[in-house]
Design a protein around this motif. Structure first.
Motif, PDB file in Angstrom:
ATOM      1  N   TRP A  86      34.515 -10.526  -9.196  1.00 21.66           N
ATOM      2  CA  TRP A  86      33.515 -11.173 -10.069  1.00 21.66           C
ATOM      3  C   TRP A  86      32.186 -10.708 -10.192  1.00 21.66           C
ATOM      4  O   TRP A  86      31.613 -10.732  -9.236  1.00 21.66           O
ATOM      5  N   TRP A  87      31.908 -10.521 -11.286  1.00 19.50           N
ATOM      6  CA  TRP A  87      30.375 -10.191 -11.666  1.00 19.50           C
ATOM      7  C   TRP A  87      29.906 -11.322 -12.342  1.00 19.50           C
ATOM      8  O   TRP A  87      30.327 -11.596 -13.357  1.00 19.50           O
ATOM      9  N   GLY A  88      28.715 -11.701 -11.659  1.00 19.19           N
ATOM     10  CA  GLY A  88      28.315 -12.720 -12.612  1.00 19.19           C
ATOM     11  C   GLY A  88      26.954 -13.300 -11.912  1.00 19.19           C
ATOM     12  O   GLY A  88      26.159 -12.400 -11.295  1.00 19.19           O
ATOM     13  N   THR A  89      26.484 -14.454 -12.292  1.00 20.27           N
ATOM     14  CA  THR A  89      25.202 -15.017 -11.970  1.00 20.27           C
ATOM     15  C   THR A  89      25.201 -16.374 -11.715  1.00 20.27           C
ATOM     16  O   THR A  89      26.373 -16.837 -12.073  1.00 20.27           O
ATOM     17  N   ALA A  90      24.224 -17.045 -11.136  1.00 20.24           N
ATOM     18  CA  ALA A  90      24.265 -18.243 -10.778  1.00 20.24           C
ATOM     19  C   ALA A  90      22.742 -19.055 -11.229  1.00 20.24           C
ATOM     20  O   ALA A  90      21.787 -18.478 -11.219  1.00 20.24           O
ATOM     21  N   THR A  91      23.041 -20.251 -11.337  1.00 17.99           N
ATOM     22  CA  THR A  91      21.922 -21.063 -11.736  1.00 17.99           C
ATOM     23  C   THR A  91      22.057 -22.512 -10.967  1.00 17.99           C
ATOM     24  O   THR A  91      23.134 -22.755 -10.885  1.00 17.99           O
ATOM     25  N   SER A  92      21.161 -23.564 -11.590  1.00 16.30           N
ATOM     26  CA  SER A  92      21.556 -25.081 -11.549  1.00 16.30           C
ATOM     27  C   SER A  92      21.270 -25.711 -12.542  1.00 16.30           C
ATOM     28  O   SER A  92      20.384 -25.325 -13.344  1.00 16.30           O
ATOM     29  N   ALA A  93      21.805 -27.072 -12.635  1.00 19.41           N
ATOM     30  CA  ALA A  93      21.377 -27.864 -13.660  1.00 19.41           C
ATOM     31  C   ALA A  93      19.946 -28.067 -13.987  1.00 19.41           C
ATOM     32  O   ALA A  93      19.285 -27.964 -14.948  1.00 19.41           O
ATOM     33  N   THR A  94      19.369 -28.580 -12.847  1.00 18.26           N
ATOM     34  CA  THR A  94      17.902 -28.947 -12.667  1.00 18.26           C
ATOM     35  C   THR A  94      17.020 -27.986 -13.131  1.00 18.26           C
ATOM     36  O   THR A  94      16.032 -27.920 -13.795  1.00 18.26           O
ATOM     37  N   GLN A  95      17.490 -26.507 -12.481  1.00 22.14           N
ATOM     38  CA  GLN A  95      16.475 -25.573 -12.884  1.00 22.14           C
ATOM     39  C   GLN A  95      16.819 -24.891 -14.222  1.00 22.14           C
ATOM     40  O   GLN A  95      15.774 -24.053 -14.618  1.00 22.14           O
ATOM     41  N   SER A  96      17.830 -25.410 -14.927  1.00 22.95           N
ATOM     42  CA  SER A  96      17.919 -24.578 -16.204  1.00 22.95           C
ATOM     43  C   SER A  96      18.040 -25.554 -17.302  1.00 22.95           C
ATOM     44  O   SER A  96      17.564 -24.958 -18.656  1.00 22.95           O
ATOM     45  N   GLU A  97      18.323 -26.614 -17.362  1.00 27.57           N
ATOM     46  CA  GLU A  97      18.884 -27.436 -18.431  1.00 27.57           C
ATOM     47  C   GLU A  97      17.564 -27.955 -19.208  1.00 27.57           C
ATOM     48  O   GLU A  97      17.458 -27.874 -20.303  1.00 27.57           O
ATOM     49  N   GLY A  98      16.726 -28.623 -18.443  1.00 27.33           N
ATOM     50  CA  GLY A  98      15.446 -29.144 -19.196  1.00 27.33           C
ATOM     51  C   GLY A  98      15.707 -30.499 -19.554  1.00 27.33           C
ATOM     52  O   GLY A  98      16.940 -31.051 -19.214  1.00 27.33           O
ATOM     53  N   HIS A  99      14.674 -31.175 -20.057  1.00 30.20           N
ATOM     54  CA  HIS A  99      14.956 -32.608 -20.557  1.00 30.20           C
ATOM     55  C   HIS A  99      14.903 -32.757 -21.872  1.00 30.20           C
ATOM     56  O   HIS A  99      14.076 -32.175 -22.782  1.00 30.20           O
ATOM     57  N   GLN A 100      15.765 -33.772 -22.431  1.00 29.68           N
ATOM     58  CA  GLN A 100      15.569 -34.150 -23.797  1.00 29.68           C
ATOM     59  C   GLN A 100      15.752 -35.492 -23.927  1.00 29.68           C
ATOM     60  O   GLN A 100      16.704 -36.048 -23.459  1.00 29.68           O
ATOM     61  N   ALA A 101      14.589 -36.110 -24.469  1.00 31.02           N
ATOM     62  CA  ALA A 101      14.453 -37.498 -24.684  1.00 31.02           C
ATOM     63  C   ALA A 101      15.618 -38.202 -25.450  1.00 31.02           C
ATOM     64  O   ALA A 101      15.906 -37.476 -26.521  1.00 31.02           O
ATOM     65  N   GLY A 102      16.251 -39.202 -25.058  1.00 33.40           N
ATOM     66  CA  GLY A 102      17.235 -39.812 -25.928  1.00 33.40           C
ATOM     67  C   GLY A 102      18.649 -39.286 -25.401  1.00 33.40           C
ATOM     68  O   GLY A 102      19.488 -40.014 -26.010  1.00 33.40           O
ATOM     69  N   HIS A 103      18.862 -38.590 -24.662  1.00 32.60           N
ATOM     70  CA  HIS A 103      20.096 -38.094 -24.117  1.00 32.60           C
ATOM     71  C   HIS A 103      20.657 -38.665 -22.974  1.00 32.60           C
ATOM     72  O   HIS A 103      21.802 -38.201 -22.630  1.00 32.60           O
ATOM     73  N   GLY A 104      20.143 -39.710 -22.369  1.00 27.92           N
ATOM     74  CA  GLY A 104      20.740 -40.538 -21.542  1.00 27.92           C
ATOM     75  C   GLY A 104      20.593 -39.995 -20.136  1.00 27.92           C
ATOM     76  O   GLY A 104      21.199 -40.785 -19.110  1.00 27.92           O
ATOM     77  N   LYS A 105      19.987 -38.923 -19.751  1.00 29.98           N
ATOM     78  CA  LYS A 105      19.922 -38.447 -18.524  1.00 29.98           C
ATOM     79  C   LYS A 105      18.992 -39.370 -17.700  1.00 29.98           C
ATOM     80  O   LYS A 105      17.781 -39.876 -17.935  1.00 29.98           O
ATOM     81  N   GLY A 106      19.641 -39.901 -16.327  1.00 33.37           N
ATOM     82  CA  GLY A 106      18.888 -40.472 -15.502  1.00 33.37           C
ATOM     83  C   GLY A 106      17.728 -39.672 -14.686  1.00 33.37           C
ATOM     84  O   GLY A 106      17.982 -38.310 -14.415  1.00 33.37           O
ATOM     85  N   GLU A 107      16.837 -40.168 -14.116  1.00 35.86           N
ATOM     86  CA  GLU A 107      15.973 -39.502 -13.159  1.00 35.86           C
ATOM     87  C   GLU A 107      16.322 -39.063 -11.969  1.00 35.86           C
ATOM     88  O   GLU A 107      17.169 -39.816 -11.282  1.00 35.86           O
ATOM     89  N   ASN A 108      16.047 -37.838 -11.517  1.00 39.08           N
ATOM     90  CA  ASN A 108      16.555 -37.246  -9.955  1.00 39.08           C
ATOM     91  C   ASN A 108      15.382 -37.112  -9.188  1.00 39.08           C
ATOM     92  O   ASN A 108      14.224 -37.230  -9.873  1.00 39.08           O
ATOM     93  N   ILE A 109      15.402 -36.613  -7.940  1.00 37.92           N
ATOM     94  CA  ILE A 109      14.393 -36.526  -7.350  1.00 37.92           C
ATOM     95  C   ILE A 109      13.100 -35.407  -7.619  1.00 37.92           C
ATOM     96  O   ILE A 109      12.066 -35.501  -7.447  1.00 37.92           O
ATOM     97  N   TRP A 110      13.731 -34.313  -8.248  1.00 38.96           N
ATOM     98  CA  TRP A 110      12.908 -33.427  -8.854  1.00 38.96           C
ATOM     99  C   TRP A 110      11.993 -33.975 -10.232  1.00 38.96           C
ATOM    100  O   TRP A 110      10.892 -33.571 -10.399  1.00 38.96           O
ATOM    101  N   ASP A 111      12.805 -34.683 -11.075  1.00 41.58           N
ATOM    102  CA  ASP A 111      12.237 -35.296 -12.033  1.00 41.58           C
ATOM    103  C   ASP A 111      11.073 -35.941 -11.584  1.00 41.58           C
ATOM    104  O   ASP A 111       9.624 -36.051 -12.041  1.00 41.58           O
TER     105      ASP A 111
END
Length: 463
Positions: A10-35
């Protein structure tokens, strides 16, 4: 010398949702502790960059996955955001999040890139944190429900699942050494959080097995190998204590099904045991994983305490040891941590000898450098330091495999420069450079080198 890795490595890379996705208003995401924390404790974050301003993977996932394909990655680890999928953590499912994660998983599979999906990467939904987060035992069941929902929604196309990334960190960094929200310093509370995380992992594994899904389930551990200053008995004991509190305390319940006897004895002596209910130890004893991810960045060097530790907040593990600054150690001065590639071999041997040679892979390893623009030539970052870092770590990993370690892959942190918790974008880790103003991605020299490694399933290093 030639370094060749097995077929299907397995040759790959890693990331996470909070560190990569970003915020887009109106798409229903709830607040997490990092927000919440990046807005309400903004001074703690380098440059004041909030979790809103991460790497826009949410908007650009299709093009970014194509970039992953362009450099030959055959696997890609990311996480699902609990608060995006279930905005309050334990209520209704957000259909826009389902659509997004379906699209990401489908695109990865279409491109021939194996999705490795992690359920929890430090990102507690704020609605549940207000109820105590993992201090509250009810949140354990909320996590198990969330895990089951993920398996049911996406398990037909995801073969590799991971319950937690670095499960010690939410307890240690949130409740003992206050780097993460809620910024608490209390060993007793940290111990309770850690025990509940272990239970949450066990219940998530049980849910996966009940559904009888094809594939494998595991967990991702942060391993910081401990080295004593000397062979003197007092230094060896200091290293044993550091390893007991910061590695064995989480590895052994997860991998061996029990807490270390020495740890239990110390916590009893100092009246620091968490509340453990009937049935907890049996659940832990009966839970096993299929696959282990290991994150490695730095060693820990310790010596016997030479000064009395002040403990204004009560008991601290550091009463048994203190940091040893080894003369001549090699440092990443941007990050302030030691670079020691040989430790990756030592970790592999621990997995082999202590944990039954469990199938494992390097799930994170990387080097974060600040002001990479200074290495820009003709529009490309000439990050030869990252190539050298990779060569050294991969050579030690290769030797460990020659010596019998059951390692299945290597994932670099990270794919595109991402937001790194309180460091924000101070240090850059990616194969692709991210321009924060334009959000344009450009391939670094290391990305081209890694592409060649994947094409050749190895590399040559002149000696």
């Amino acid at each position: 010398m030639k370094y060749r890795f097995p077929e299907n490595f397995w040759w790959g890379t890693a990331t996470s949702a909070t560190q990569s996705e970003g915020h887009q208003a109106g798409h229903g995401k709830g607040e997490n502790i990092w927000d919440y924390a990046s807005h309400n404790f903004n001074e703690r974050f380098f440059g004041g960059v909030t979790a809103d301003d991460t790497s826009t993977f949410y908007q650009n996932y299709r093009e970014d996955i194509q970039r992953a394909k362009d450099i030959g990655l055959n696997s890609f680890r990311t996480s699902i955001s609990w608060s995006r999928l279930i905005p309050d953590g334990d209520g209704e499912i957000n259909p826009q999040a389902v659509d997004f994660y379906n699209a990401v998983i489908d695109e990865l599979n279409t491109q021939g890139i194996e999705p490795f999906i992690n359920l929890y990467h430090f990102d507690m939904p704020m609605a549940l944190q207000e109820k105590g987060g993992f201090e509250n035992r009810e949140v354990v069941d909320a996590f198990a429900r969330y895990a089951r929902i993920c398996y049911e929604l996406f398990g037909d196309r995801v073969r590799y699942w991971f319950t937690f990334n670095e499960p010690l960190i939410p307890a240690e960094a949130g409740y003992l050494h206050p780097r993460h929200y809620p910024y608490v310093t209390s060993f007793r509370r940290a111990a309770q959080v850690l025990h509940h995380i272990v239970l949450a992992h066990c219940k998530a594994v049980a849910a996966w097995r009940e559904l009888n899904i094809a594939g494998q389930i595991g967990i991702i551990m942060d391993v910081i190998p401990v080295y004593p200053r000397s062979d003197a008995p007092e230094d060896l004991h200091a290293a044993e204590m550091a390893d007991l509190f910061y590695t064995r305390s989480i590895n052994e319940p997860i991998l061996l099904g029990r807490y270390p006897d020495e740890l239990i004895a110390i916590l009893k002596e100092y009246d620091q045991l968490p509340v453990i209910q009937p049935g907890d130890c049996e659940l832990i004893a009966n839970t096993r994983i299929d696959l282990l991810g290991i994150n490695y960045y730095r060693p820990r060097r310790v010596k016997a305490r030479e000064t009395l530790l002040e403990e204004p907040h009560g008991f601290m593990p550091e009463r048994f040891f203190e940091e040893y600054i080894m003369p001549g150690r090699r440092m990443n001065t941007s990050r302030g941590i030691e670079i020691y590639p040989a430790a990756l071999y030592d970790i592999a041997m621990v997995v082999k000898d202590r944990y039954g040679n469990l199938p494992w892979f390097v799930s994170e390893n990387g080097i974060g450098i600040s002001d990479e623009e200074q290495f820009m030539v003709n529009g490309q970052v000439q990050d030869d330091y990252r190539i050298e870092f990779l060569k050294e770590h991969l050579s030690y990993l290769h030797q460990a495999m020659v010596d019998g370690s059951n390692c299945l892959g290597y994932h670099m942190w990270t794919f595109i420069d991402c937001w790194s918790w309180q460091n924000a974008y101070k240090n850059r880790y990616g194969f692709y450079r991210l321009d924060l103003e334009t959000q344009q991605r450009s391939l670094k020299k290391s990305g081209l080198w890694f592409k060649a490694v994947i094409e050749n399933n190895g590399f040559e290093e002149a000696k």
